[in-house]
Design an enzyme around this catalytic site. Structure first.
Site, PDB file in Angstrom:
ATOM      1  N   SER A  22      35.047   7.722  72.601  1.00  0.00           N
ATOM      2  CA  SER A  22      35.101   7.890  71.069  1.00  0.00           C
ATOM      3  C   SER A  22      35.324   9.414  71.197  1.00  0.00           C
ATOM      4  O   SER A  22      35.428  10.071  71.215  1.00  0.00           O
ATOM      5  CB  SER A  22      34.005   7.074  70.103  1.00  0.00           C
ATOM      6  N   ASP A  58      41.430  -1.718  66.122  1.00  0.00           N
ATOM      7  CA  ASP A  58      40.056  -0.340  65.974  1.00  0.00           C
ATOM      8  C   ASP A  58      39.798   0.036  64.247  1.00  0.00           C
ATOM      9  O   ASP A  58      40.727   1.047  63.983  1.00  0.00           O
ATOM     10  CB  ASP A  58      40.230   1.243  67.179  1.00  0.00           C
ATOM     11  N   HIS A 107      37.203  -1.004  67.717  1.00  0.00           N
ATOM     12  CA  HIS A 107      36.639   0.353  68.598  1.00  0.00           C
ATOM     13  C   HIS A 107      35.814   0.258  69.707  1.00  0.00           C
ATOM     14  O   HIS A 107      35.504   1.574  70.886  1.00  0.00           O
ATOM     15  CB  HIS A 107      36.031   0.614  67.717  1.00  0.00           C
TER      16      HIS A 107
END
Length: 258
Positions: free
Chosen positions: A106, A210, A240
């Protein structure tokens, strides 16, 4: 006797000083260098799985917490991309020797790319070199592209006038603070407006389901790599976090390529 060492690295000076917690597993190269996501820490599922994998194979593994995260000092609301990049660079230069596989999840995916650029600008012979890159749902430019541009006018106004907004989280009962500093300082580090050159192979894992980083964002990122060997894997039912057992297997397989 464990070959994992917990250390605290001082970063910054004066009021900006903080102690960054890092765990270094001794082993053979290429080492693994973990960069976590926003509001995550180095004891998370993916980081722990990578550490076990490294232990089983006698590989070096470095993981750490950004300031305001986990075991590191500092307040989360003081965090910015530049501040967390400074910490990432400090840990890399203090702990890494020889070739490294940088693994960014991320926000850590954005920081991994910024780290490579920073290392190229201040190359030191005694420090490590990123020989491979594995990105998990890379939230490159997220402060601008995935936050600011999508905020409705009332949230933008609150951030501009009050300096912060408490954003509800799907991963915690407590909201987390999005500050004006995080948004404004993030604009100094945007990458998607130009081409990106890492000088190493890149592997990207992205969940199609996601809700935080759309799969189209990963495709856009891929288009920005100028000459690198890039492979994007879309996980049709992936979210995610990509922390299910089957997701962890994909992650370890990607790392095992290096």
């Amino acid at each position: 006797m464990s070959n994992v060492c917990l250390k605290f690295l001082p970063v910054g000076t004066g009021k900006g000083g903080r102690q960054i917690a890092a765990r270094a597993r001794e082993g053979a190269p290429p080492g693994l260098f973990w960069l976590g996501g926003l509001k995550s820490d180095m004891k998370g599922t993916k980081a722990a799985a990578l550490d076990r994998w490294a232990a089983e194979r006698g590989r070096t593994m470095i993981r750490f917490d950004y300031s305001g995260h986990g075991e590191s000092s500092g307040a989360f609301e003081d965090g910015t991309i530049g501040r967390w990049l400074e910490e990432s660079l400090a840990v890399f230069e203090a702990c890494c020797r020889g070739p490294q596989v940088a693994i960014g999840s991320s926000m850590g995916g954005w920081l991994a790319l910024l780290l490579i650029r920073a290392l190229a600008r201040r190359r030191k012979a005694e420090t490590g070199k990123v020989a491979g890159l594995v990105l998990i749902a890379p939230a490159v430019d997220f402060t601008e592209e995935l936050m600011w541009k999508g905020f409705p006018p009332e949230i933008k106004q609150e951030i501009e006038e009050k300096g912060a907004w408490l954003r509800p989280s799907e991963y915690s009962e407590e909201p987390y603070m999005i500050t004006r500093g995080l948004i404004e300082e993030g604009r100094k580090h945007l990458l998607l407006g130009g081409m990106i050159e890492t000088g190493c192979p890149v592997r990207i894992l992205q969940g199609v389901q996601d809700p935080d980083v759309p799969w189209q964002h990963a495709v856009e990122l891929c288009s920005r790599f100028a000459q690198d060997d890039v492979v994007l894997t879309l996980v049709k039912d992936g979210d995610h976090r990509l922390s299910r057992p089957e997701d962890i297997e994909r992650l370890l397989a990607a790392v095992a390529e290096f």
